[in-house]
Design a protein around this motif. Sequence first.
Motif, PDB file in Angstrom:
ATOM      1  N   UNK A   1      14.245   3.229  -4.204  1.00 46.16           N
ATOM      2  CA  UNK A   1      14.292   1.813  -4.565  1.00 46.16           C
ATOM      3  C   UNK A   1      12.947   1.404  -5.164  1.00 46.16           C
ATOM      4  N   UNK A   2      12.989   0.522  -6.142  1.00 51.64           N
ATOM      5  CA  UNK A   2      11.773   0.050  -6.769  1.00 51.64           C
ATOM      6  C   UNK A   2      11.114  -1.015  -5.890  1.00 51.64           C
ATOM      7  N   UNK A   7       8.649   1.654   3.504  1.00 48.56           N
ATOM      8  CA  UNK A   7       8.564   3.105   3.368  1.00 48.56           C
ATOM      9  C   UNK A   7       9.956   3.730   3.349  1.00 48.56           C
ATOM     10  N   UNK A   8      10.847   3.227   4.222  1.00 49.79           N
ATOM     11  CA  UNK A   8      12.212   3.764   4.301  1.00 49.79           C
ATOM     12  C   UNK A   8      12.969   3.523   3.002  1.00 49.79           C
ATOM     13  N   UNK A   9      12.873   2.302   2.484  1.00 53.33           N
ATOM     14  CA  UNK A   9      13.633   1.945   1.283  1.00 53.33           C
ATOM     15  C   UNK A   9      13.069   2.597   0.033  1.00 53.33           C
ATOM     16  N   UNK A  62      13.583  -7.612  -2.797  1.00 47.95           N
ATOM     17  CA  UNK A  62      14.840  -8.358  -2.703  1.00 47.95           C
ATOM     18  C   UNK A  62      15.556  -8.056  -1.399  1.00 47.95           C
ATOM     19  N   UNK A  63      15.598  -6.781  -1.003  1.00 49.21           N
ATOM     20  CA  UNK A  63      16.198  -6.391   0.271  1.00 49.21           C
ATOM     21  C   UNK A  63      15.523  -7.150   1.413  1.00 49.21           C
ATOM     22  N   UNK A  64      14.202  -7.175   1.406  1.00 49.39           N
ATOM     23  CA  UNK A  64      13.454  -7.831   2.483  1.00 49.39           C
ATOM     24  C   UNK A  64      13.667  -9.338   2.471  1.00 49.39           C
ATOM     25  N   UNK A  65      13.865  -9.934   1.301  1.00 54.11           N
ATOM     26  CA  UNK A  65      14.119 -11.371   1.220  1.00 54.11           C
ATOM     27  C   UNK A  65      15.501 -11.716   1.758  1.00 54.11           C
ATOM     28  N   UNK A  66      16.505 -10.906   1.419  1.00 53.87           N
ATOM     29  CA  UNK A  66      17.859 -11.118   1.950  1.00 53.87           C
ATOM     30  C   UNK A  66      17.849 -10.949   3.472  1.00 53.87           C
ATOM     31  N   UNK A  78       0.785  -1.230   0.000  1.00 55.26           N
ATOM     32  CA  UNK A  78       0.000   0.000   0.000  1.00 55.26           C
ATOM     33  C   UNK A  78       0.819   1.282   0.000  1.00 55.26           C
ATOM     34  N   UNK A  79       2.142   1.197  -0.093  1.00 56.19           N
ATOM     35  CA  UNK A  79       2.956   2.422  -0.080  1.00 56.19           C
ATOM     36  C   UNK A  79       2.516   3.393  -1.173  1.00 56.19           C
ATOM     37  N   UNK A  80       2.461   2.933  -2.414  1.00 56.17           N
ATOM     38  CA  UNK A  80       2.066   3.807  -3.518  1.00 56.17           C
ATOM     39  C   UNK A  80       0.576   4.125  -3.491  1.00 56.17           C
ATOM     40  N   UNK A  81      -0.236   3.171  -3.012  1.00 58.01           N
ATOM     41  CA  UNK A  81      -1.676   3.397  -2.924  1.00 58.01           C
ATOM     42  C   UNK A  81      -2.008   4.483  -1.913  1.00 58.01           C
TER      43      UNK A  81
END
Length: 483
Positions: free
Chosen positions: A319-320, A312-314, A326-330, A43-46
Amino acid sequence: MSGVGVHKKLVAPDGGWGWAIAAAVAIYLFLVFSLLPSFGLIYKNEFKRLGFTGTQSSLIISTNGGLCMLCGFINGSLLNKFGTRKVSICSAIFIIVGLLATAYATSFLHFMISYGVVTSIGMGMGMSSYSVALNTYFVIRRTKVTGYVATLYGVGTILFPQLVSLLLTNFTIKDSMLIITAIFGHTLVSAILLQPVRWHMKVEEPSKDQEASETTPLINEKKKKNEEFNPVCSDIYASMSSLDLHNGALNYNSIKNRKAEYKEETILKRISTIIVNTFDLSLLTDPIFTNILVGLSIDLFVEFTYLCFIPFILMEGSLTVEQTATFMSVYAIADILFRFLAPFIGSILGQPNRVMYIISLVLLVICRSFLVVLTNYIFLLFLAAAIGGFRGMRLVYWSLVIPEYTPTERLAAAFGLLFTVNGLCLFIGGPILGILRDISENYQSCIIVLNLITTTTITLWTIEMIHRKMKLRRVIQYRSIGE
């Protein structure tokens, strides 16, 4: 206990159906802990399109977390009355209905009611019931099983961001949420697996060493019941005994006034006693438990806020959605790895659970500080691995600190108090962080504040441990002098 024998006792199964309980807990936490950070990704963009401010966005998230935790205030009594299975089934129903309503939300009030209230009530009920179920089924193997469960449900934080990215690429936000709601239907399955522990208790004859090891440093769990008496009659007898009947000095008006005052005082006392016994507030009379409660509540507030704010921070740093996923998966992969390794690291270092918890907090504060200054995507991925690893270690020991200190039969009340205090922290701190973000126009200031709050827990616990160590040293010295 009747019929078992004088020298025998019922103990937790530490296996058997307990493994089904562990699987149920893993399923539930797999879904819930995956949704919390992914909600911002969805929902960040929404929220931006709908014109929500940073304060409104954080208020939706903090209301969800705060009310979720505040449910802990009544969860203890609910669990004691209805058991973990019934409470967990109600939890699943609330979550499914709440997410279904969230899929159709288009306004701030709609999001607040569907996700902030209904969904959070379901999550809060489940958090307590599943935690109590796992800790009542396992005692001896509790540390290792907690690590295994944390590892299993941590897989969700790896897969869920990628699933969200895939859904948003191929479906609308509403359709994506409907699919996620269907997936959450599995919480009903996990709830049904939570059979009462009394069905699977083992009978064993404890040795003297085992009986000694069962003692706990906490205050005695058995409280004397308040003596029941008739306040009117007792007051009359007390009054008559204090008067000189032979001299005709009996004052009926005085007796009547005293009876009214005493009756009012007794009613208030009974009400307060009912509240204290229902929510087991006597736990708060132990200063060590209170310090543990405050420290864990503060850190849980920071962890929940940071976890929900990551997208929200990233994405604020350009960041796309794919890069953020990908960041959250790592982050999640490292989290899972260290959840599995945490019990072994603790065994090697030979430190108590609280000490290991403090160590993980110190390392987390250091790593999160770099998130403010790093902008290179490759470095951010390395930082994600570091933060995720120390977070995984912290999470394992977080779930062991209270069970290590609190008797099993009082865990429901202890976790209830923990989630209640944490809910208050989220209700108060969440909107403040949102206002701070709107004023500073970035989330970097929020990270700095969260790190400062984490150091509060480190400071409180360190001071207490030093004080206890010094006190113990003085006692040993006095004993040596006396000998």
